[in-house]
Every structure is written in structure tokens, then in C-alpha cells.
Design a protein around this motif. Structure first.
Motif, PDB file in Angstrom:
ATOM      1  N   ALA A  37       0.813  -1.216   0.000  1.00  0.00           N
ATOM      2  CA  ALA A  37       0.000   0.000   0.000  1.00  0.00           C
ATOM      3  C   ALA A  37       0.845   1.263   0.000  1.00  0.00           C
ATOM      4  CB  ALA A  37      -0.930   0.009   1.216  1.00  0.00           C
ATOM      5  N   CYS A  38       2.129   1.128   0.282  1.00  0.00           N
ATOM      6  CA  CYS A  38       3.014   2.295   0.349  1.00  0.00           C
ATOM      7  C   CYS A  38       3.362   2.789  -1.059  1.00  0.00           C
ATOM      8  CB  CYS A  38       4.275   1.959   1.138  1.00  0.00           C
ATOM      9  SG  CYS A  38       3.949   1.568   2.877  1.00  0.00           S
ATOM     10  N   ASP A  39       3.860   4.013  -1.137  1.00  0.00           N
ATOM     11  CA  ASP A  39       4.143   4.627  -2.440  1.00  0.00           C
ATOM     12  C   ASP A  39       5.323   3.982  -3.143  1.00  0.00           C
ATOM     13  OD1 ASP A  39       2.132   6.784  -2.278  1.00  0.00           O
ATOM     14  OD2 ASP A  39       3.343   7.412  -0.563  1.00  0.00           O
ATOM     15  N   ILE A  40       6.350   3.670  -2.392  1.00  0.00           N
ATOM     16  CA  ILE A  40       7.551   3.043  -2.952  1.00  0.00           C
ATOM     17  C   ILE A  40       7.940   1.901  -2.022  1.00  0.00           C
ATOM     18  CG2 ILE A  40       9.981   3.363  -3.574  1.00  0.00           C
ATOM     19  CD1 ILE A  40       9.376   6.310  -4.098  1.00  0.00           C
ATOM     20  N   VAL A  41       8.129   0.716  -2.595  1.00  0.00           N
ATOM     21  CA  VAL A  41       8.511  -0.449  -1.800  1.00  0.00           C
ATOM     22  C   VAL A  41       9.896  -0.905  -2.234  1.00  0.00           C
ATOM     23  CG1 VAL A  41       7.856  -2.743  -0.990  1.00  0.00           C
ATOM     24  CG2 VAL A  41       6.086  -1.152  -1.778  1.00  0.00           C
ATOM     25  N   VAL A  42      10.830  -0.944  -1.285  1.00  0.00           N
ATOM     26  CA  VAL A  42      12.164  -1.485  -1.529  1.00  0.00           C
ATOM     27  C   VAL A  42      12.419  -2.574  -0.496  1.00  0.00           C
ATOM     28  CG1 VAL A  42      13.074   0.629  -2.585  1.00  0.00           C
ATOM     29  CG2 VAL A  42      13.258   0.298  -0.110  1.00  0.00           C
ATOM     30  N   ALA A  43      13.307  -3.504  -0.827  1.00  0.00           N
ATOM     31  CA  ALA A  43      13.503  -4.643   0.064  1.00  0.00           C
ATOM     32  C   ALA A  43      14.947  -5.112   0.028  1.00  0.00           C
ATOM     33  CB  ALA A  43      12.577  -5.789  -0.337  1.00  0.00           C
ATOM     34  N   LYS A  44      15.362  -5.717   1.126  1.00  0.00           N
ATOM     35  CA  LYS A  44      16.622  -6.458   1.128  1.00  0.00           C
ATOM     36  C   LYS A  44      16.506  -7.646   0.180  1.00  0.00           C
ATOM     37  CE  LYS A  44      18.421  -5.671   5.827  1.00  0.00           C
ATOM     38  NZ  LYS A  44      18.798  -6.337   7.090  1.00  0.00           N
ATOM     39  N   GLU A  45      17.614  -8.008  -0.446  1.00  0.00           N
ATOM     40  CA  GLU A  45      17.603  -9.175  -1.319  1.00  0.00           C
ATOM     41  C   GLU A  45      17.206 -10.439  -0.560  1.00  0.00           C
ATOM     42  OE1 GLU A  45      21.385  -9.359  -3.261  1.00  0.00           O
ATOM     43  OE2 GLU A  45      20.746  -8.008  -4.873  1.00  0.00           O
ATOM     44  N   SER A  46      17.483 -10.480   0.721  1.00  0.00           N
ATOM     45  CA  SER A  46      17.136 -11.661   1.529  1.00  0.00           C
ATOM     46  C   SER A  46      15.684 -11.659   2.000  1.00  0.00           C
ATOM     47  CB  SER A  46      18.055 -11.747   2.752  1.00  0.00           C
ATOM     48  OG  SER A  46      17.875 -10.605   3.590  1.00  0.00           O
ATOM     49  N   ALA A  47      14.959 -10.582   1.742  1.00  0.00           N
ATOM     50  CA  ALA A  47      13.565 -10.482   2.168  1.00  0.00           C
ATOM     51  C   ALA A  47      12.665 -11.301   1.242  1.00  0.00           C
ATOM     52  CB  ALA A  47      13.120  -9.025   2.196  1.00  0.00           C
ATOM     53  N   SER A  48      11.427 -11.503   1.688  1.00  0.00           N
ATOM     54  CA  SER A  48      10.472 -12.235   0.863  1.00  0.00           C
ATOM     55  C   SER A  48       9.061 -11.762   1.180  1.00  0.00           C
ATOM     56  CB  SER A  48      10.589 -13.740   1.100  1.00  0.00           C
ATOM     57  OG  SER A  48      10.382 -14.051   2.470  1.00  0.00           O
ATOM     58  N   PHE A  49       8.159 -12.072   0.267  1.00  0.00           N
ATOM     59  CA  PHE A  49       6.755 -11.666   0.375  1.00  0.00           C
ATOM     60  C   PHE A  49       5.882 -12.910   0.257  1.00  0.00           C
ATOM     61  CE2 PHE A  49       9.214  -8.153  -1.103  1.00  0.00           C
ATOM     62  CZ  PHE A  49       8.656  -7.023  -0.525  1.00  0.00           C
ATOM     63  N   ILE A  50       4.918 -13.046   1.166  1.00  0.00           N
ATOM     64  CA  ILE A  50       4.058 -14.224   1.165  1.00  0.00           C
ATOM     65  C   ILE A  50       2.605 -13.809   1.425  1.00  0.00           C
ATOM     66  CG2 ILE A  50       3.683 -16.541   2.096  1.00  0.00           C
ATOM     67  CD1 ILE A  50       6.469 -16.340   3.409  1.00  0.00           C
ATOM     68  N   GLN A  51       1.737 -14.153   0.494  1.00  0.00           N
ATOM     69  CA  GLN A  51       0.302 -13.986   0.711  1.00  0.00           C
ATOM     70  C   GLN A  51      -0.167 -15.221   1.491  1.00  0.00           C
ATOM     71  OE1 GLN A  51      -1.766 -11.382  -0.131  1.00  0.00           O
ATOM     72  NE2 GLN A  51       0.054 -10.228  -0.765  1.00  0.00           N
ATOM     73  N   ALA A  52       0.020 -15.175   2.793  1.00  0.00           N
ATOM     74  CA  ALA A  52      -0.083 -16.381   3.623  1.00  0.00           C
ATOM     75  C   ALA A  52      -1.509 -16.755   4.035  1.00  0.00           C
ATOM     76  CB  ALA A  52       0.769 -16.196   4.881  1.00  0.00           C
ATOM     77  N   PHE A  53      -2.479 -15.960   3.648  1.00  0.00           N
ATOM     78  CA  PHE A  53      -3.845 -16.134   4.149  1.00  0.00           C
ATOM     79  C   PHE A  53      -4.424 -17.517   3.846  1.00  0.00           C
ATOM     80  CE2 PHE A  53      -3.005 -11.722   3.073  1.00  0.00           C
ATOM     81  CZ  PHE A  53      -3.392 -11.045   4.217  1.00  0.00           C
ATOM     82  N   GLU A 104      23.775  -5.663   2.560  1.00  0.00           N
ATOM     83  CA  GLU A 104      24.764  -4.786   3.180  1.00  0.00           C
ATOM     84  C   GLU A 104      24.616  -3.331   2.728  1.00  0.00           C
ATOM     85  OE1 GLU A 104      26.726  -6.935  -0.325  1.00  0.00           O
ATOM     86  OE2 GLU A 104      25.368  -7.416   1.335  1.00  0.00           O
ATOM     87  N   GLN A 105      23.896  -3.092   1.658  1.00  0.00           N
ATOM     88  CA  GLN A 105      23.687  -1.726   1.163  1.00  0.00           C
ATOM     89  C   GLN A 105      22.298  -1.188   1.487  1.00  0.00           C
ATOM     90  OE1 GLN A 105      24.427  -2.132  -3.025  1.00  0.00           O
ATOM     91  NE2 GLN A 105      26.607  -2.518  -2.766  1.00  0.00           N
ATOM     92  N   PHE A 106      21.466  -2.029   2.079  1.00  0.00           N
ATOM     93  CA  PHE A 106      20.058  -1.688   2.242  1.00  0.00           C
ATOM     94  C   PHE A 106      19.851  -0.409   3.048  1.00  0.00           C
ATOM     95  CE2 PHE A 106      15.984  -2.240   4.589  1.00  0.00           C
ATOM     96  CZ  PHE A 106      15.117  -2.246   3.505  1.00  0.00           C
ATOM     97  N   ASP A 107      20.455  -0.324   4.224  1.00  0.00           N
ATOM     98  CA  ASP A 107      20.227   0.838   5.081  1.00  0.00           C
ATOM     99  C   ASP A 107      20.658   2.131   4.403  1.00  0.00           C
ATOM    100  OD1 ASP A 107      19.233  -0.826   7.026  1.00  0.00           O
ATOM    101  OD2 ASP A 107      21.061  -0.850   8.232  1.00  0.00           O
ATOM    102  N   SER A 108      21.805   2.128   3.752  1.00  0.00           N
ATOM    103  CA  SER A 108      22.291   3.343   3.098  1.00  0.00           C
ATOM    104  C   SER A 108      21.426   3.709   1.894  1.00  0.00           C
ATOM    105  CB  SER A 108      23.755   3.186   2.679  1.00  0.00           C
ATOM    106  OG  SER A 108      23.911   2.127   1.752  1.00  0.00           O
ATOM    107  N   GLU A 109      20.942   2.709   1.166  1.00  0.00           N
ATOM    108  CA  GLU A 109      20.087   2.975   0.006  1.00  0.00           C
ATOM    109  C   GLU A 109      18.736   3.541   0.450  1.00  0.00           C
ATOM    110  OE1 GLU A 109      20.787   2.988  -3.058  1.00  0.00           O
ATOM    111  OE2 GLU A 109      22.486   1.640  -3.414  1.00  0.00           O
ATOM    112  N   VAL A 110      18.173   2.987   1.515  1.00  0.00           N
ATOM    113  CA  VAL A 110      16.907   3.507   2.043  1.00  0.00           C
ATOM    114  C   VAL A 110      17.089   4.936   2.532  1.00  0.00           C
ATOM    115  CG1 VAL A 110      15.201   3.282   3.899  1.00  0.00           C
ATOM    116  CG2 VAL A 110      15.945   1.258   2.620  1.00  0.00           C
ATOM    117  N   ALA A 111      18.172   5.195   3.248  1.00  0.00           N
ATOM    118  CA  ALA A 111      18.436   6.543   3.755  1.00  0.00           C
ATOM    119  C   ALA A 111      18.575   7.541   2.611  1.00  0.00           C
ATOM    120  CB  ALA A 111      19.689   6.540   4.621  1.00  0.00           C
TER     121      ALA A 111
END
Length: 261
Positions: free
Chosen positions: A119-135, A187-194
Motif C-alpha cells: 500500500a506504500c508509495d515506494i517499496v524497496v527490500a533487502k535481497e534476503s527479504a520475501s513476500f508471502i500472501q499467507a492467508f 549490506e547496502q540496504f540501510d544506506s540505500e533507504v536513507a
């Protein structure tokens, strides 16, 4: 000892960071966390010093969705009541917030957690992250705007498959299919988000808000209606101080200094 807050808030250089803080249960949502998030989103709308918002989580997860312990105990509320009072207001507040909202997905985003991110305007993620429609794994249907946003992002066929199977989607796959904007190396996630948040906070905030409002209406308007809406919002944008500054900076061959006004 004072109770640990379920949501951490900080504000620096125009960027408000809202951090879900229940890492021991993968930031699963309870009533106190949902209500705190709602209130902070309202506060961000009212605070003129906030010009961009980052939503993220502590620990290994972004958000695992609803804390099932809250809805399975004695005298527990109905799931529909949780959706109506906890999740729907969060989704509406994100979409109505007149400032850009970045979902910085630092780990797994499952169920309502995934759909809050989408629902957010821009979604970024760590490469190790994942998305699951777990319902579907527990016999429920996707909520928190999932059936609205996901088909619009990835198409009906893919959305149907992801929601019915509950398959895990890696951050790289999510970026490739257009579910999210970008996946960053861990390892770049925090700096890229900032850097992204800093960039958005320095941009013409009202113009970004008008863009967001036009995007909110695009799927309910026909072309003629959307063209008229663009004309109306362009008129508003053309009367902002940031428009005048942007034009002056262009003519003077310098970097603009936007104030969000």
C-alpha cells in the motif's frame, strides 16, 4: 522496567521513520501496535516538518501479519473486527498521507504485513527479504487491500496464483514482476533507504502529494476524467512556492532548494 514500545519513532532531516518493534514474534501485529501505527501516521500528516515517511521493522522480519494469539484466545474478537478497526484504517492513512511513504522491507513480509507494504508509495527490500500472501494457509482471504493492490501491480493471473498458493516470492522476483520498486543487497540496504528517503524529503512535497492523489484516482477514472484531474492538480502545483523555486533554479542553472510549500 518500562514496557518496550511496540513501535519506534524517529524524525531526522524531514524523514519520519516508523519501525515495527516486536522482533521476537517477527513484528506480528496486535491491537496496541496497530493503533500506535495509526496514530503516528496521523501525526506525520499534521507535522509540517515531516516530508517523507519510512515504514520498516526491527530484527529479521518486516511484518508477519496478524498475531494469531490475539484472535484465538477466549473472548477474542472476530477477524472481521480486527480488519475493520486495525488494518483498514492503516491502509487508508497510508494512501491519504500527503507525503511519500517508503516501505523498507528488511525481512519477510507475510499476510497483512505484505499488503501494508504494497500500500506504500515506494517499496524497496533487502535481497534476503520475501513476500508471502499467507492467508490461504490458514483458510482466510487476503485483506489489508491485498486484493486491490496486488492485481494492479502484477496482473490478475499472477496475483491469483500468489494468493491461492501462498507461494513465497523473493525480493528479486518481486522487483522483476513489478510488485516492488527495487531489491538492494543486504549490506547496502540501510544506506540505500536513507538516500532514497533523503531525496524524497528534499523534493517539492505538495507536488508529490498531488501526484499521489492522482494515482489514487487513476483506476476509477476514465481518460477524460483523469485529464481533467491532471489539469486541476497542475493548477494547484503551479501556485506553490516550490514551483516558483524550481523554475528559478532552472533558469539560474543551480540546484533548487525546495521547502515543501
Amino acid at each position: 522496567m518500562p514496557e518496550t514500545p511496540t513501535l519506534l519513532f524517529s524524525l531526522e532531516a524531514g524523514v519520519a521513520t516508523l519501525c515495527l518493534n516486536r522482533p521476537e514474534v517477527f513484528n506480528s501485529v496486535t491491537k496496541p501496535l496497530a493503533l500506535a501505527l495509526q496514530q503516528h501516521l496521523r501525526d506525520c500528516q499534521q507535522d509540517a516538518s515531516v516530508r517523507a515517511v519510512v515504514l520498516t521493522g526491527t530484527g529479521k522480519a518486516f511484518c508477519a501479519g496478524q498475531d494469531l494469539a490475539e484472535i484465538t484466545g477466549p473472548n477474542s474478537p472476530e477477524v472481521s473486527e480486527i480488519v475493520e478497526k486495525h488494518y483498514n484504517p492503516i491502509i487508508k492513512l497510508i494512501r491519504e498521507l500527503e507525503k511519500p511513504v517508503i516501505a523498507a522491507v528488511n525481512g519477510v513480509a507475510a499476510g497483512a504485513g505484505a499488503n501494508i507494504a504494497l500500500a506504500c508509495d515506494i517499496v524497496v527490500a533487502k535481497e534476503s527479504a520475501s513476500f508471502i500472501q499467507a492467508f490461504s494457509k490458514i483458510g482466510l482471504i487476503p485483506d489489508s487491500g491485498g486484493t486491490y493492490f496486488l492485481p494492479r501491480l502484477v496482473g490478475m493471473q499472477r496475483a491469483s496464483a500468489l494468493m491461492m498458493t501462498g507461494d513465497k516470492v523473493s525480493a528479486a522476483e518481486a522487483a522483476q514482476m513489478g510488485m516492488i520498486y527495487k531489491a538492494f543487497a543486504d549490506e547496502q540496504f540501510d544506506s540505500e533507504v536513507a538516500a532514497l528517503a533523503k531525496k524524497l524529503a528534499s523534493m517539492p512535497t505538495k507536488g508529490l502529494a498531488y501526484t499521489k492523489q492522482l494515482l489514487n484516482s487513476t483506476f476509477s477514472h476514465d481518460l477524460e476524467q483523469q485529464l481533467r484531474a491532471e489539469g486541476d492538480y497542475q493548477l494547484r502545483a503551479g501556485h506553490t512556492a516550490d514551483y516558483r523555486e524550481g523554475v528559478a533554479a532552472f533558469l539560474e542553472k543551480r540546484q533548487p532548494s525546495f521547502t515543501g510549500q
